[in-house]
Each structure stands twice: as structure tokens, then as C-alpha cells.
Write a protein that holds these residues in place. Structure first.
Motif, short mmCIF file in Angstrom:
data_model
loop_
_atom_site.label_atom_id
_atom_site.label_comp_id
_atom_site.label_asym_id
_atom_site.label_seq_id
_atom_site.Cartn_x
_atom_site.Cartn_y
_atom_site.Cartn_z
N LYS A 128 66.32 -9.84 6.61
CA LYS A 128 67.19 -10.88 7.54
C LYS A 128 66.17 -11.15 8.91
CE LYS A 128 71.92 -10.44 6.28
NZ LYS A 128 71.79 -9.49 5.02
N GLY A 129 65.62 -10.12 9.17
CA GLY A 129 64.89 -10.11 10.46
C GLY A 129 63.53 -10.92 10.22
N ILE A 130 62.84 -10.45 8.81
CA ILE A 130 61.62 -11.04 8.41
C ILE A 130 61.76 -12.59 8.31
CG2 ILE A 130 59.90 -11.17 6.74
CD1 ILE A 130 60.37 -7.89 6.64
N PHE A 131 62.99 -13.07 7.61
CA PHE A 131 63.01 -14.35 7.43
C PHE A 131 62.81 -15.14 8.67
CE2 PHE A 131 65.27 -13.21 3.14
CZ PHE A 131 64.11 -12.74 2.69
N GLY A 132 63.83 -14.64 9.70
CA GLY A 132 64.01 -15.24 10.75
C GLY A 132 62.92 -15.30 11.71
N TRP A 133 62.08 -14.33 11.44
CA TRP A 133 61.00 -14.06 12.28
C TRP A 133 59.55 -14.74 11.85
CZ3 TRP A 133 55.65 -12.80 12.36
CH2 TRP A 133 55.06 -12.15 13.51
#
Ligand code: UDP
Ligand code: MG
Length: 312
Positions: A185-190
Motif C-alpha cells: 500500500k505504501g509502495i503504490f502510493g510512493w
């Protein structure tokens, strides 16, 4: 003109019951002509299942040669499954889906139309409700997203699923993040890129049961925070600073009091309280520090994110 290929990546852990239903749902959609703009490719990832998930993969790939699969040597977690699936995917577009039909396939045509329009690199989905979930879990989840957005620079949306369709550009960006502690979830947002959000109402899983206990989710949340924010470390320093200030004020007060009233020896209970409080805060800060150190330690080992036992 050649048709574009859409790869459907499905991480599976003990999904022998839901998998055939999932596959059928996609095929039905295709037969209805809803997926006409693209050719399909399936990449199933068996995350060390203890049931016959791998057997189901073999069957499906025997009758449909668009079905590819990877089987891990043990359970490496959904994040590793997603990574392996993305690595193996060959499509121009890739969509990540759960095997339990909680990510409604009916949304695929709409997602596809946004991607095909060329205006978006990525179409993501979020649940607008958490029907059928324990209220206490929903409460914690909501608080977690609020906190996460405050303290990290990865833009994480409440209720966001891993269900998203993206172009090759985005897939390559995600694959270029090689970290071991993967919080998707963080990676996609990042990684950013132009993103369209679609909303849907929660659907309960068709078969089998959820793999997430409250405790597992809690650990997952901590991992997410450690992976995408260093704010807890700053908080530790701020704690320290505040304690110093308080101590300083106390010292002044005690000196002044002693000068005015003399020095009656008392204050043993308050001393104990202070020692307990301060040492508690120290241990907490050391724990936070240790958490980061542990993650750094794992990253430096540079271990593979998953090990393959069988693939096709
Ligand atoms: N999953 C996985 N490895 C795991 C746990 C789950 O690959 O260690 C897969 C699982 O098979 C499913 C998806 O991740 O396709 C979502 O899991 P689940 O439905 O249990 O989570 P929930 O929908 O309850 O959040
Ligand atoms: Mg599910």
C-alpha cells in the motif's frame, strides 16, 4: 494492430475452493465480451499453501495455456506473492486481484477503459465500507490510515485495496523498489503516477477464510509505519527533550524550595514514580530504535524475497 495483453496477478494462500470460482468468474466476463480490448494472461502465485492450491494451478494451466504460475517453497506472505507475480507478468497492463472474489471482477472493464484512455497510468480501488468486519478492527484500521498519512510521505488511502490495474511503466517502478520489508500500500502510493480511484462496497469472500488475525494486522501496521516513516524516531528525540525540560524545571523548584524551607528528607514515593516513568520512556524509545535497526539488519542481509519450488 496487436491487442494489448492484460496480466491478472493473483497471490493465493490456501485458496483451493475459491480459485476455480475466481477463474470461472474471469472467463465468464471474457465470454460476455467485456474484456475484448485485451488478451488475457494469468499469473497465479502459490504462497506455500498447505492445501491443494498448487494442484488447482496445474489443472488450470493444463487446460488453458494462458495460465502461468509460481509456487513458493514456503509461505512468504502476500507482499512477496505480489512481487513474484509482477516479476513474472508479461502484459502491457497488469491487475492484482485476490483469489476470494472480494475484488469484484465486474470492475475490470471500467478499470480497463480508464487505462486505455491513456489518461491514467493506474486505476486503484478502495472499499467505502467494512461490512462484515469486527467493529474494533475497522476502528483500528481507520486510525491507522489517519496516522500513516500524517507521518509518512506515501499517500495511503483509507480502505485502499491491493486491487489495482496499472501500465507497464508503473509495474517497472514498483519492481525497481527492491526492499525486503514490502508494504505494498505504501509502495503504490510512493511511486506516484496519475491515478484514478474507483470505489466499491465490501464483498465477503466466496470460500475459505481470511488469513489475517487481529495480531497479524497489528504487526502489518507496525511494519508499514517503520517502512514508510521515520517520525517515531523523531518522536523519541522529542520525548527525550521534554523529559530534560521537565527535569530542569524540577531542579530549579527543588533548589529554591531547599533554600527557603530547608531540606526535609521525603519524596521516596515520588522518586519511584519518576524512575519508573523515565525508564519506561527510555525502554519505549529503545524499542522504537530497535525496530528500525532490525529492519535495517534484514535489508542488509539482502535475502531473496521468495524462493521458487515450481513454476510454469
Ligand atoms: N494471501 C497470500 N499469502 C498470505 C496471506 C494471504 O498470498 O500469507 C492471499 C490470499 O490467498 C488472498 C489475498 O492474499 O488471495 C487476500 O487474503 P485474505 O482474503 O485472507 O485477506 P482479506 O481479504 O481478509 O484482507
Ligand atoms: Mg479476502
Amino acid at each position: 494492430m496487436d491487442k494489448k495483453i492484460l496480466t491478472i496477478v493473483v497471490p493465493c494462500y490456501n485458496e483451493q475452493e475459491s480459485l476455480p470460482l475466481f477463474y470461472q468468474a474471469i472467463i465468464d466476463l471474457e465470454k460476455e465480451g467485456k474484456l475484448n480490448p485485451v488478451d488475457l494472461e494469468f499469473v497465479f502465485v502459490d504462497d506455500g499453501s498447505r492445501d491443494n492450491t498448487l494442484g488447482v494451478f496445474r489443472e488450470l494451466s493444463a487446460k488453458d495455456d494462458r495460465v502461468h504460475y509460481v509456487s513458493f517453497s514456503r509461505n512468504f506472505g502476500k507482499e512477496a506473492g505480489i512481487y513474484a507475480g509482477l516479476e513474472k507478468s508479461k502484459g502491457d497492463y497488469v491487475v492484482i486481484m485476490d483469489a476470494d472474489l472480494q475484488d469484484p471482477p465486474a470492475m475490470l472493464p471500467e478499470m480497463l477503459s480508464y487505462i486505455e484512455s491513456g489518461e491514467y497510468e493506474c486505476v486503484a480501488t478502495r472499499r467505502v465500507d467494512r461490512k462484515g468486519e469486527p467493529p474494533i478492527r475497522s476502528w483500528f484500521a481507520r486510525k491507522f490510515y489517519r496516522l500513516m498519512n500524517k507521518i509518512s510521505n506515501a499517500d495511503i488511502v483509507d480502505g485502499a485495496r491491493d486491487y489495482q490495474m496499472m501500465t507497464r511503466k508503473v509495474v517497472d517502478a514498483i519492481l525497481s523498489m527492491k526492499e525486503y520489508n514490502r508494504f505494498s500500500k505504501g509502495i503504490f502510493g510512493w511511486v506516484g503516477f496519475k491515478r484514478k480511484w474507483l470505489e466499491f462496497e465490501n464483498v465477503e469472500r466466496v470460500a475459505g477464510e481470511t488469513k489475517w488475525s487481529f495480531w497479524k494486522l497489528f504487526i502489518y501496521a507496525i511494519d508499514g509505519i517503520v517502512a514508510f516513516s521515520t517520525t517515531p524516531l523523531i518522536m523519541a528525540s522529542i520525548f527525550g527533550l521534554i523529559m530534560c525540560l521537565v527535569a530542569f524545571v524540577f531542579i530549579i523548584v527543588i533548589i529554591v524550595r531547599t533554600l527557603i524551607f530547608g531540606d526535609p528528607t521525603s519524596g521516596w514515593p515520588s522518586m519511584v514514580c519518576i524512575i519508573l516513568l523515565v525508564s519506561g520512556i527510555q525502554l519505549l524509545c529503545m524499542g522504537i530504535l530497535g525496530e528500525y535497526l532490525a529492519k535495517a539488519y534484514l535489508e542488509t542481509k539482502n535475502r531473496p524475497k521468495y524462493l521458487v519450488q515450481e513454476e510454469r
